[in-house]
Design an enzyme around this catalytic site. Structure first.
Site, PDB file in Angstrom:
ATOM      1  N   ASN A 115       0.812  -1.224   0.000  1.00 44.47           N
ATOM      2  CA  ASN A 115       0.000   0.000   0.000  1.00 44.47           C
ATOM      3  C   ASN A 115       0.839   1.264   0.000  1.00 44.47           C
ATOM      4  O   ASN A 115       0.592   2.192  -0.767  1.00 44.47           O
ATOM      5  CB  ASN A 115      -0.934  -0.008   1.215  1.00 44.47           C
ATOM      6  CG  ASN A 115      -2.076  -0.989   1.061  1.00 44.47           C
ATOM      7  OD1 ASN A 115      -2.786  -0.956   0.076  1.00 44.47           O
ATOM      8  ND2 ASN A 115      -2.235  -1.873   2.029  1.00 44.47           N
ATOM      9  N   GLY A 116       1.836   1.320   0.890  1.00 42.85           N
ATOM     10  CA  GLY A 116       2.669   2.506   0.983  1.00 42.85           C
ATOM     11  C   GLY A 116       3.457   2.763  -0.284  1.00 42.85           C
ATOM     12  O   GLY A 116       3.530   3.900  -0.773  1.00 42.85           O
ATOM     13  N   THR A 137       2.293  -7.994  -1.180  1.00 39.27           N
ATOM     14  CA  THR A 137       2.159  -7.955   0.276  1.00 39.27           C
ATOM     15  C   THR A 137       1.587  -9.278   0.760  1.00 39.27           C
ATOM     16  O   THR A 137       0.674  -9.831   0.139  1.00 39.27           O
ATOM     17  CB  THR A 137       1.253  -6.806   0.764  1.00 39.27           C
ATOM     18  OG1 THR A 137       1.004  -6.973   2.167  1.00 39.27           O
ATOM     19  CG2 THR A 137      -0.072  -6.730   0.037  1.00 39.27           C
ATOM     20  N   ASP A 139      -0.147  -9.477   3.273  1.00 43.29           N
ATOM     21  CA  ASP A 139      -1.435  -9.147   3.902  1.00 43.29           C
ATOM     22  C   ASP A 139      -2.612  -9.223   2.933  1.00 43.29           C
ATOM     23  O   ASP A 139      -3.769  -9.221   3.363  1.00 43.29           O
ATOM     24  CB  ASP A 139      -1.387  -7.738   4.498  1.00 43.29           C
ATOM     25  CG  ASP A 139      -0.414  -7.628   5.663  1.00 43.29           C
ATOM     26  OD1 ASP A 139      -0.169  -8.662   6.312  1.00 43.29           O
ATOM     27  OD2 ASP A 139       0.091  -6.528   5.917  1.00 43.29           O
ATOM     28  N   GLU A 234      -2.140  -9.711  14.196  1.00 40.51           N
ATOM     29  CA  GLU A 234      -1.409  -8.747  15.022  1.00 40.51           C
ATOM     30  C   GLU A 234      -2.176  -7.441  15.215  1.00 40.51           C
ATOM     31  O   GLU A 234      -1.921  -6.697  16.159  1.00 40.51           O
ATOM     32  CB  GLU A 234      -0.033  -8.456  14.424  1.00 40.51           C
ATOM     33  CG  GLU A 234      -0.076  -7.846  13.033  1.00 40.51           C
ATOM     34  CD  GLU A 234       1.323  -7.663  12.438  1.00 40.51           C
ATOM     35  OE1 GLU A 234       2.297  -7.577  13.209  1.00 40.51           O
ATOM     36  OE2 GLU A 234       1.421  -7.610  11.200  1.00 40.51           O
ATOM     37  N   ARG A 286       7.368 -13.972   6.100  1.00 40.32           N
ATOM     38  CA  ARG A 286       7.771 -13.162   4.955  1.00 40.32           C
ATOM     39  C   ARG A 286       8.959 -13.739   4.200  1.00 40.32           C
ATOM     40  O   ARG A 286       9.242 -13.309   3.077  1.00 40.32           O
ATOM     41  CB  ARG A 286       8.127 -11.737   5.421  1.00 40.32           C
ATOM     42  CG  ARG A 286       6.955 -10.960   5.933  1.00 40.32           C
ATOM     43  CD  ARG A 286       7.029  -9.502   5.583  1.00 40.32           C
ATOM     44  NE  ARG A 286       8.287  -8.877   5.918  1.00 40.32           N
ATOM     45  CZ  ARG A 286       8.405  -7.792   6.674  1.00 40.32           C
ATOM     46  NH1 ARG A 286       7.327  -7.277   7.227  1.00 40.32           N
ATOM     47  NH2 ARG A 286       9.567  -7.237   6.888  1.00 40.32           N
TER      48      ARG A 286
END
Length: 359
Positions: A115-116, A137, A139, A234, A286
């Site tokens: 996203n960033g 990602t 996520d 998390e 990851r």
């Protein structure tokens, strides 16, 4: 075939994820067939600011398909956030990026990240640079794409961990709390929790009531099941925390001496009197070799990015929709997070299995 892009820069930014090297390989090998030259930018946007880059030759791409991490390195540099002039040059980060873009004679940038990364890519496009984004990602929380590469490998790792915890939980008659990555979205926790047979799954989208979780665990206990598996994202939060402002929540979390899984385990011990143990997967999710699915998806995205370069299809995110590769304007995805809709069929599936979601 003459491409309107002769030279392009390529970078990886944000957290690492399985499939980054496969994507780099796919972009560069396909672009090479169009006669384009690839410039590898080191350590994400930091390298673009500092001019830390070098040509990516074909031999440097050999064997990358199965390698985890990123040969380009990465960072969480955000050139548009709190910009400070460089002490030596006096240039602001964005000014330095434009200068290096011109110095290296780049016709376009390929920015691979989450996203960033893609929000920054959108801002660079607004500054007049030719930019293409790729969605990476674990996520799986980038909007307008059905899947991001990195997610499936992390899902395999998390599921395997839950599988292994089952035997220990059963042997010791314990509550096993496993913390999975996902600050703002619970895709990884939900999918791994279902795949691993979690009894409780706590995600950011559904604030939990600890009494509801404790009740589920005691029901299992009373039914003769002497252990429970609790999968916690998390970013999971309690019902009380969900009522706080963003500032209040951030302050409360900064004062918490441990991660959320430890708090949940402590709360459950107090509510049930049963012994609890915590496993935080962390960076294990990851790293390592990408799964077959992620290799294929990263390769599809990478080859498509090269076609986008050739056709001058800039300012787009290479996305997957209904198993087709499409281009989505970067401004449509910038600053947004793909949360799990409360009507999502996987939530329904979890409930039908008898899984407690904390509400």
């Amino acid at each position: 075939m003459d491409s309107r892009v002769k030279t392009f820069g390529i970078l990886t930014s944000g957290g690492d994820a399985p499939g980054l090297n496969a994507a780099i390989r796919a972009v560069c090998r396909t672009a090479n067939q169009y006669g384009m030259k690839a410039i590898g930018i080191k350590n994400g946007y930091r390298g673009l600011i500092n001019g830390d880059m070098k040509p990516l030759e074909s031999e440097s791409l050999a064997g990358l398909l199965t390698v985890g991490g990123t040969i380009l390195g990465t960072s969480r540099e955000k050139p548009f956030k709190n910009p400070v002039p460089n002490e030596k040059t006096g240039l602001l980060p964005v000014e330095a990026i434009k200068k290096n873009y011109k110095k290296w004679k780049l016709d376009a940038l390929v920015c691979i990240g989450g996203n960033g990364t893609n929000s920054t890519a959108s801002l660079l496009a607004q500054e007049g640079l030719n930019v293409i984004g790729l969605p990476k990602t674990i996520d799986n929380d980038i909007v307008c794409t059905d899947m991001t590469f990195g997610f499936h490998t992390a899902l395999d790792v998390a599921t395997d961990a839950i599988d292994r915890l089952h035997s220990t939980a059963h042997s010791h008659s314990r509550i096993m709390v496993i913390e999975v990555m996902g600050h703002k979205a619970g895709w990884l926790s939900l999918y791994s929790g279902i795949a691993g047979g979690g009894d409780v799954i706590l995600i950011p989208e559904i604030p939990y009531e600890i009494n509801s979780v404790a009740q589920k665990i005691m029901e299992r206990r009373n039914a003769g099941k002497n252990f429970s598996i609790v999968v916690v994202a998390e970013g999971a939060l309690s019902r009380e925390e969900s009522l706080l402002s963003k500032k209040e929540f951030k302050k409360a979390r900064s004062q918490m001496p441990y991660s959320i899984a430890y708090r949940v385990a402590h709360e459950l011990e107090e509510a049930t009197g049963l012994e609890s143990r915590v496993t935080v997967l962390g960076y294990l999710q990851r790293g390592g070799t990408p799964s077959s699915y992620d290799r294929i998806l990263a390769t599809r995205f990478g080859t498509a990015a090269a076609h986008f370069l050739y056709n001058g299809n800039f300012g787009k995110l290479v996305a997957l929709q209904n198993n087709e590769i499409v281009g989505v304007p970067l401004e449509e995805i910038a600053g947004r997070v793909k949360n799990i809709p409360l009507t999502h069929p996987m939530l329904k599936t979890a409930r039908e299995l008898g899984t407690c979601l904390g509400d």
